[in-house]
Scaffold this active site. Structure first.
Site, PDB file in Angstrom:
ATOM      1  N   TYR A 150       0.824  -1.206   0.000  1.00 33.55           N
ATOM      2  CA  TYR A 150       0.000   0.000   0.000  1.00 33.55           C
ATOM      3  C   TYR A 150       0.858   1.256   0.000  1.00 33.55           C
ATOM      4  O   TYR A 150       1.869   1.319   0.690  1.00 33.55           O
ATOM      5  CB  TYR A 150      -0.938   0.033   1.226  1.00 33.55           C
ATOM      6  CG  TYR A 150      -1.748   1.297   1.223  1.00 33.55           C
ATOM      7  CD1 TYR A 150      -2.825   1.433   0.359  1.00 33.55           C
ATOM      8  CD2 TYR A 150      -1.393   2.389   2.005  1.00 33.55           C
ATOM      9  CE1 TYR A 150      -3.538   2.614   0.287  1.00 33.55           C
ATOM     10  CE2 TYR A 150      -2.107   3.576   1.947  1.00 33.55           C
ATOM     11  CZ  TYR A 150      -3.176   3.687   1.082  1.00 33.55           C
ATOM     12  OH  TYR A 150      -3.871   4.862   1.004  1.00 33.55           O
ATOM     13  N   TRP A 160       1.263   5.630  -1.863  1.00 31.26           N
ATOM     14  CA  TRP A 160       0.961   6.582  -2.937  1.00 31.26           C
ATOM     15  C   TRP A 160       2.016   6.623  -4.028  1.00 31.26           C
ATOM     16  O   TRP A 160       1.785   7.188  -5.085  1.00 31.26           O
ATOM     17  CB  TRP A 160       0.778   7.975  -2.338  1.00 31.26           C
ATOM     18  CG  TRP A 160      -0.642   8.273  -1.989  1.00 31.26           C
ATOM     19  CD1 TRP A 160      -1.449   7.533  -1.166  1.00 31.26           C
ATOM     20  CD2 TRP A 160      -1.424   9.367  -2.467  1.00 31.26           C
ATOM     21  NE1 TRP A 160      -2.695   8.121  -1.095  1.00 31.26           N
ATOM     22  CE2 TRP A 160      -2.701   9.255  -1.877  1.00 31.26           C
ATOM     23  CE3 TRP A 160      -1.171  10.441  -3.311  1.00 31.26           C
ATOM     24  CZ2 TRP A 160      -3.728  10.174  -2.124  1.00 31.26           C
ATOM     25  CZ3 TRP A 160      -2.192  11.360  -3.551  1.00 31.26           C
ATOM     26  CH2 TRP A 160      -3.447  11.213  -2.963  1.00 31.26           C
TER      27      TRP A 160
HETATM   28  N1  LIG Z   1      -1.572   8.841  12.151  1.00 40.20           N
HETATM   29  C1  LIG Z   1      -2.008   8.882  10.890  1.00 40.20           C
HETATM   30  N2  LIG Z   1      -1.506   8.010   9.993  1.00 40.20           N
HETATM   31  C2  LIG Z   1      -1.940   8.059   8.716  1.00 40.20           C
HETATM   32  C3  LIG Z   1      -2.907   9.000   8.310  1.00 40.20           C
HETATM   33  C4  LIG Z   1      -3.443   9.880   9.280  1.00 40.20           C
HETATM   34  O1  LIG Z   1      -4.336  10.717   9.006  1.00 40.20           O
HETATM   35  N3  LIG Z   1      -2.954   9.797  10.556  1.00 40.20           N
HETATM   36  N4  LIG Z   1      -3.317   9.026   7.000  1.00 40.20           N
HETATM   37  C5  LIG Z   1      -3.219   7.791   6.249  1.00 40.20           C
HETATM   38  C6  LIG Z   1      -3.450   8.004   4.824  1.00 40.20           C
HETATM   39  S1  LIG Z   1      -4.940   8.745   4.396  1.00 40.20           S
HETATM   40  C7  LIG Z   1      -2.599   7.570   3.867  1.00 40.20           C
HETATM   41  S2  LIG Z   1      -3.091   7.644   2.224  1.00 40.20           S
HETATM   42  C8  LIG Z   1      -1.309   6.967   4.201  1.00 40.20           C
HETATM   43  C9  LIG Z   1      -0.174   7.343   3.233  1.00 40.20           C
HETATM   44  O2  LIG Z   1       0.862   6.430   3.350  1.00 40.20           O
HETATM   45  P1  LIG Z   1       1.903   6.185   2.162  1.00 40.20           P
HETATM   46  O3  LIG Z   1       1.222   6.311   0.856  1.00 40.20           O
HETATM   47  O4  LIG Z   1       2.639   4.938   2.456  1.00 40.20           O
HETATM   48  O5  LIG Z   1       2.862   7.435   2.360  1.00 40.20           O
HETATM   49  P2  LIG Z   1       3.927   8.098   1.403  1.00 40.20           P
HETATM   50  O6  LIG Z   1       4.794   8.938   2.264  1.00 40.20           O
HETATM   51  O7  LIG Z   1       3.229   8.784   0.272  1.00 40.20           O
HETATM   52  O8  LIG Z   1       4.778   6.855   0.899  1.00 40.20           O
HETATM   53  C10 LIG Z   1       5.100   6.622  -0.414  1.00 40.20           C
HETATM   54  C11 LIG Z   1       6.488   6.014  -0.486  1.00 40.20           C
HETATM   55  O9  LIG Z   1       6.724   5.671  -1.849  1.00 40.20           O
HETATM   56  C12 LIG Z   1       8.047   6.090  -2.219  1.00 40.20           C
HETATM   57  N5  LIG Z   1       8.051   6.282  -3.674  1.00 40.20           N
HETATM   58  C13 LIG Z   1       7.760   7.390  -4.400  1.00 40.20           C
HETATM   59  N6  LIG Z   1       7.849   7.118  -5.712  1.00 40.20           N
HETATM   60  C14 LIG Z   1       8.204   5.831  -5.841  1.00 40.20           C
HETATM   61  C15 LIG Z   1       8.428   4.956  -6.947  1.00 40.20           C
HETATM   62  O10 LIG Z   1       8.311   5.323  -8.114  1.00 40.20           O
HETATM   63  N7  LIG Z   1       8.762   3.662  -6.664  1.00 40.20           N
HETATM   64  C16 LIG Z   1       8.899   3.207  -5.389  1.00 40.20           C
HETATM   65  N8  LIG Z   1       9.221   1.943  -5.194  1.00 40.20           N
HETATM   66  N9  LIG Z   1       8.708   4.013  -4.327  1.00 40.20           N
HETATM   67  C17 LIG Z   1       8.351   5.290  -4.552  1.00 40.20           C
HETATM   68  C18 LIG Z   1       8.268   7.344  -1.410  1.00 40.20           C
HETATM   69  O11 LIG Z   1       9.648   7.619  -1.307  1.00 40.20           O
HETATM   70  C19 LIG Z   1       7.607   6.958  -0.078  1.00 40.20           C
HETATM   71  O12 LIG Z   1       8.498   6.308   0.775  1.00 40.20           O
HETATM   72  O13 LIG Z   1      -0.937   7.331   5.526  1.00 40.20           O
HETATM   73  C20 LIG Z   1      -1.947   6.989   6.477  1.00 40.20           C
HETATM   74  N10 LIG Z   1      -1.422   7.166   7.822  1.00 40.20           N
HETATM   75  N1  LIG Z   2      -0.904  18.676   1.716  1.00 40.48           N
HETATM   76  C1  LIG Z   2      -1.383  17.430   1.734  1.00 40.48           C
HETATM   77  N2  LIG Z   2      -2.629  17.195   1.295  1.00 40.48           N
HETATM   78  C2  LIG Z   2      -3.133  15.935   1.346  1.00 40.48           C
HETATM   79  C3  LIG Z   2      -2.357  14.844   1.803  1.00 40.48           C
HETATM   80  C4  LIG Z   2      -1.041  15.122   2.277  1.00 40.48           C
HETATM   81  O1  LIG Z   2      -0.311  14.234   2.732  1.00 40.48           O
HETATM   82  N3  LIG Z   2      -0.599  16.419   2.231  1.00 40.48           N
HETATM   83  N4  LIG Z   2      -2.881  13.570   1.795  1.00 40.48           N
HETATM   84  C5  LIG Z   2      -4.036  13.296   0.941  1.00 40.48           C
HETATM   85  C6  LIG Z   2      -4.714  12.078   1.374  1.00 40.48           C
HETATM   86  S1  LIG Z   2      -3.954  10.587   1.026  1.00 40.48           S
HETATM   87  C7  LIG Z   2      -5.904  12.066   1.984  1.00 40.48           C
HETATM   88  S2  LIG Z   2      -6.665  10.584   2.362  1.00 40.48           S
HETATM   89  C8  LIG Z   2      -6.606  13.305   2.297  1.00 40.48           C
HETATM   90  C9  LIG Z   2      -7.193  13.269   3.698  1.00 40.48           C
HETATM   91  O2  LIG Z   2      -8.133  14.237   3.821  1.00 40.48           O
HETATM   92  P1  LIG Z   2      -8.957  14.317   5.182  1.00 40.48           P
HETATM   93  O3  LIG Z   2      -9.332  12.966   5.619  1.00 40.48           O
HETATM   94  O4  LIG Z   2      -9.991  15.340   5.000  1.00 40.48           O
HETATM   95  O5  LIG Z   2      -7.801  14.894   6.110  1.00 40.48           O
HETATM   96  P2  LIG Z   2      -7.315  14.743   7.591  1.00 40.48           P
HETATM   97  O6  LIG Z   2      -6.231  15.758   7.626  1.00 40.48           O
HETATM   98  O7  LIG Z   2      -7.013  13.374   8.016  1.00 40.48           O
HETATM   99  O8  LIG Z   2      -8.574  15.171   8.434  1.00 40.48           O
HETATM  100  C10 LIG Z   2      -9.221  16.421   8.245  1.00 40.48           C
HETATM  101  C11 LIG Z   2      -9.505  17.047   9.578  1.00 40.48           C
HETATM  102  O9  LIG Z   2     -10.405  16.244  10.323  1.00 40.48           O
HETATM  103  C12 LIG Z   2     -10.315  16.679  11.651  1.00 40.48           C
HETATM  104  N5  LIG Z   2     -10.708  15.578  12.524  1.00 40.48           N
HETATM  105  C13 LIG Z   2      -9.985  14.512  12.881  1.00 40.48           C
HETATM  106  N6  LIG Z   2     -10.697  13.706  13.705  1.00 40.48           N
HETATM  107  C14 LIG Z   2     -11.903  14.305  13.848  1.00 40.48           C
HETATM  108  C15 LIG Z   2     -13.100  13.976  14.563  1.00 40.48           C
HETATM  109  O10 LIG Z   2     -13.210  12.955  15.237  1.00 40.48           O
HETATM  110  N7  LIG Z   2     -14.144  14.830  14.419  1.00 40.48           N
HETATM  111  C16 LIG Z   2     -14.085  15.959  13.671  1.00 40.48           C
HETATM  112  N8  LIG Z   2     -15.171  16.691  13.561  1.00 40.48           N
HETATM  113  N9  LIG Z   2     -12.972  16.308  13.029  1.00 40.48           N
HETATM  114  C17 LIG Z   2     -11.912  15.489  13.104  1.00 40.48           C
HETATM  115  C18 LIG Z   2      -8.889  17.111  11.886  1.00 40.48           C
HETATM  116  O11 LIG Z   2      -8.876  18.364  12.549  1.00 40.48           O
HETATM  117  C19 LIG Z   2      -8.303  17.152  10.490  1.00 40.48           C
HETATM  118  O12 LIG Z   2      -7.618  18.374  10.232  1.00 40.48           O
HETATM  119  O13 LIG Z   2      -5.743  14.428   2.199  1.00 40.48           O
HETATM  120  C20 LIG Z   2      -5.039  14.446   0.970  1.00 40.48           C
HETATM  121  N10 LIG Z   2      -4.377  15.716   0.896  1.00 40.48           N
HETATM  122 MO   LIG Z   3      -5.026   8.935   2.096  1.00 45.87          MO
END
Ligand SMILES: Nc1nc2c(c(=O)[nH]1)N[C@H]1C(S)=C(S)[C@@H](COP(=O)(O)OP(=O)(O)OC[C@H]3O[C@@H](n4cnc5c(=O)[nH]c(N)nc54)[C@H](O)[C@@H]3O)O[C@H]1N2
Ligand SMILES: Nc1nc2c(c(=O)[nH]1)N[C@H]1C(S)=C(S)[C@@H](COP(=O)(O)OP(=O)(O)OC[C@H]3O[C@@H](n4cnc5c(=O)[nH]c(N)nc54)[C@H](O)[C@@H]3O)O[C@H]1N2
Ligand SMILES: [Mo]
Length: 754
Positions: free
Chosen positions: A111, A113
């Protein structure tokens, strides 16, 4: 390689225009056609050429020596080897594990991005390769909105439709009176969209709404989850309590006789059973505004007033994906849908509900006009999978059983883990547990650009060429543009493109070119471009040939449905456009889910208090930690870039603390603090601000995990929230990550060595 004139690149956060000097990228600016470019671009040069780049294949020393003993993954030394040696070892391990244990002993869910680019997509490449080698155990779902993915098909229809068909922002600006945003609608998150975003339209749409007089309410622990331009009313809510708040609103609608009973009768099933629960027929506990106030921290008067406002005009209920990334995260979505159904505005322009505005830049803004070409992944002969967030659970319990979507399933016995394009030591919860889980496989292979914590937990580390070091084209999953991605520089060190690695492996394994089909990567890209071109033609659009395209500029395409309204067809004709649920209607009571007899997800929306709060009877960990997406990077990617580094405090990730909570503990802005609970601890840099509500702290995700194994609980030196989050998941219905539900205590570092 591209000449000096064409230096476009594409990232998940937008189109970049790079300046290259002596085979180095020295700067990346946003593209002129983008009205609001992302500052995340500024991270690219420092990270691409940074000290953390993996320059040569590397093997964990004690694994190579065959002396595992007391050394552990994640804390061992590595030795660099030639590509020949590394690929020999990969072949040896792949063959050994397949022969001795079968392909279901290989886990390659991988898993993450990774990077943009239709062809060089890391997971597609790995999966296609392994599919030609007998297959692998995959993972299902994502970390973003997994509870939505698992719940929505039971009650409305596939979650993907919610995204693709979301009501457009210009419609909202025109028709909506009030937007009630659970979890806000953070502008910082709309910098990003999966696969790329050509134009950042969100701030423009916010401004249009503000000009049109749309009112916004931000129900979130963080004030800045609503942009200043929205002039939103802020109702700070206790994390994990949105379901209770929505129930208080719903109860008020019942009390005030404001429910649209006709809508409920025609378009939904199960309202009476939900109503009985809300009014307390079975438990003598009416879920009224006072009941909700006691659980949410929002005053009963404010709840009642909001309910009346919602019923008085056209109201859009917006639920951020973060709200479902909590304990029992299925419930707030289900209850939001129930609330919208009670208001009776689902399917009307600017009314109803949306789950996931703000989850990426394109939702509600634009969609792709046709399906882009893709690298075919083939067929995976192994049928087994795990829900994505059960990685530790699987590794720690081979053969163990678990419940998922009403089924009892069994974990495979994993011997080999292969991760390409993701960083589980950033993204997964309870990293100390994940560290233990990663000790269990016989072999771990990681492909990455940088020495992430995941790479440091591998046995075989393969260095990968970055997006700017290979030729491709970008096209976001829900974007309407095609971006040339010419190779701008040669790969750093000995890094290679993943396609060539698998082609070499295939040659060594003596397979019959099932992976390459005898083609080079350039030939594949050409094929995929031609498929894209043919689909464009079917859609009445003309695209240039590959040579002209790759030497040219971004191509913007039309948006297929700029005025769409979510569920408008269903509203217009609920029979002809019946929903793909068992009843064909919106299910406020689901016989299917009720039939699963789960303790943590019943047949209708139900209130469960967050687990850490219930468990911490003594109040040792009084502050709720939110860990949303970082403004300054994409998850953990480019954390060592200039923009990300510019926001750190004493080299640590900032943690937002309310002035009252900070004063109680003598903490000031700029102090290095230690956040801890029973699961782990990390250092972070304090930022004291009333942007966060009292009783909460906010620590952005993605700081590169840097455990100090000599410190208590292997304290992370850098500020990764996942040392503190729990790995319990939302519920046994969907087994989704619940990262936003963790209780902690901040203090001054108790262990001196830093
Ligand atoms: N506590 C907490 N944890 C969270 C979240 C949260 O809200 N709170 N959010 C969650 C969410 S929504 C998401 S989507 C995940 C994201 O989790 P990930 O998608 O695992 O996070 P990234 O940092 O985007 O990791 C991508 C990795 O791919 C590598 N990469 C980039 N390009 C390439 C390529 O071409 N080939 C290869 N092999 N590698 C490459 C990058 O260097 C990086 O290490 O995290 C989750 N974790
Ligand atoms: N710059 C930037 N943008 C991103 C990403 C990134 O890594 N960097 N990641 C992308 C990805 S993979 C995803 S999935 C999306 C995620 O997009 P979202 O899921 O919308 O983002 P989060 O930042 O996890 O949560 C949004 C807000 O929810 C609020 N929140 C958390 N828990 C609770 C709760 O229990 N109740 C309420 N009411 N609010 C709560 C927090 O204050 C948080 O700021 O963002 C995307 N956009
Ligand atoms: Mo995500």
């Amino acid at each position: 390689m591209s000449d000096q004139g064409t230096k476009l690149t594409s990232s998940h956060w937008g189109i970049g225009v790079a300046t290259v000097v002596d085979n180095r990228i020295v700067s990346v600016e946003g593209h002129a056609s983008d009205p609001a470019t992302s500052e995340i671009n500024a991270n690219i040069p420092g990270s691409l050429h940074g000290k953390a780049r993996i320059l040569r294949p590397a093997i964990r020393k004690s694994w190579l020596d065959g002396t595992p003993g007391n050394v552990r993954r994640g804390r061992d030394q590595f030795v660099e080897v030639s590509w020949d040696r590394a690929l020999d070892l990969v072949c040896r391990e792949l063959t050994r594990v397949r022969t001795q244990h079968g392909n279901s002993a290989i886990f390659a869910g991988s898993y993450g991005w990774s990077s943009t680019g239709r062809f060089h997509h890391a997971q597609s490449q790995l999966k296609r390769f392994l599919n030609t080698q007998g297959g692998f155990v995959r993972s299902e779902g994502n970390y973003s909105y997994n509870a939505a993915l698992g719940l929505m098909p039971h009650i409305v229809g596939p979650y993907r439709q919610h995204v693709v068909e979301a009501t457009r922002w210009p419609v909202i600006a025109k028709h909506t009176d009030l937007i009630v945003m659970f979890g806000g609608l953070a502008l910082r998150n709309t910098q990003v969209s999966d696969g790329g975003v050509s134009k950042h339209r969100m701030i423009g749409n916010f401004e249009a709404c503000a000009t049109a007089g749309v009112s916004f309410v931000n129900i979130s622990p963080l004030r800045s989850d609503a942009s200043d331009v929205l002039n939103a009313q802020w109702l700070p809510v206790s994390p994990g309590s949105d379901t209770a708040l929505m129930m208080g609103l719903a109860h008020t609608l019942i009390e005030e006789d404001l429910c649209d009973l006709e809508f409920l009768q025609v378009y939904t099933v199960g309202y009476e059973r939900l109503r009985a629960y809300l009014v307390g027929d079975h438990d003598d506990e009416p879920k009224d505004a006072a009941w909700a106030a006691a659980r949410t921290g929002v005053a009963a008067g404010d709840i009642r007033a909001l309910a009346l406002r919602m019923a008085a005009g056209r109201t859009m209920i917006s639920v951020a994906a973060g709200v479902q990334r909590t304990d029992f995260g299925e419930q707030p979505m289900w209850m939001a849908i129930a609330l919208a159904a009670m208001l009776g505005q689902i399917g009307l322009p600017g009314g109803g509900y949306t789950v996931g505005y703000g989850v990426n830049a394109n939702i509600g803004n634009v969609e792709r006009p046709f399906r882009w070409g893709t690298l075919p992944q083939g067929i995976n002969p192994v049928r087994d999978f795990i829900p994505v967030a059960m990685i530790s659970e699987m590794l720690l319990n081979p053969g163990g059983s678990y419940s998922y979507q009403g089924q009892q399933r069994t974990f495979p016995d994993t011997r080999l883990v292969w991760w390409a394009g993701g960083n589980p030591f950033h993204h997964h919860q309870d990293l100390n547990r994940l560290h233990d889980a990663f000790q269990t496989p016989e072999t771990v292979i990681v492909n990455d650009l940088n020495w992430t914590a995941t790479a440091r937990h591998a046995d075989i580390v393969l260095p990968i060429a970055a997006a700017q070091e290979r030729t491709d084209f970008g096209a976001g999953k829900s974007d309407n543009a095609l971006v040339p991605m010419p190779q701008l520089i040669t790969p750093q060190g000995e890094a290679r493109v993943e396609y060539d690695i698998y082609a070499d492996l295939e040659a060594r394994l003596g397979s019959d070119a099932a992976f390459t089909e005898g083609k080079s990567s350039d030939e594949w890209i050409d094929d995929i471009w031609e498929i894209t071109r043919a689909r464009a033609k079917e859609a009445g659009l003309a695209l240039p040939d590959w040579q002209a395209f790759i030497a040219g500029d971004v191509i913007h395409l039309p948006d297929p449905s700029p005025a769409q309204v979510f569920l408008s067809e269903y509203r217009a004709d609920p029979v002809a456009h019946a929903l793909p649920t068992p009843s064909g209607r919106i299910e406020l009571f689901s016989e299917t889910i009720a039939g699963f007899e789960l303790p943590d997800c019943k047949g209708h929306p139900y209130w469960y208090p967050p687990r850490d709060r219930v468990a911490d009877e003594a109040g040792d960990f009084p502050l709720a930690m939110l860990s949303g997406q970082p403004k300054t990077r994409l998850h953990s990617q480019l954390d060592n870039g200039a923009y990300s580094l510019s926001q750190k405090i004493a080299g640590r990730e900032p943690v937002l603390l309310h002035p009252d909570d900070a004063e109680e503990r003598g903490i000031k802005s700029g102090d290095v603090v230690e956040l801890f609970n029973n699961r782990g601890r990390c250092l972070a840099g304090a930022r004291v601000t009333d942007e966060i509500s009292p009783g909460c702290v906010f620590l952005w995700t993605g700081a590169w995990y840097d455990p100090d194994f000599d410190a208590p609980q292997a304290r992370d030196r850098h500020g990764n929230p996942n040392v503190l989050t729990h790995d319990l998941r939302t519920s046994s219905l969907t087994q989704s990550p619940a990262a936003h539900s963790a209780m902690i205590e901040p203090t001054f570092p108790k262990w001196p060595a830093i």
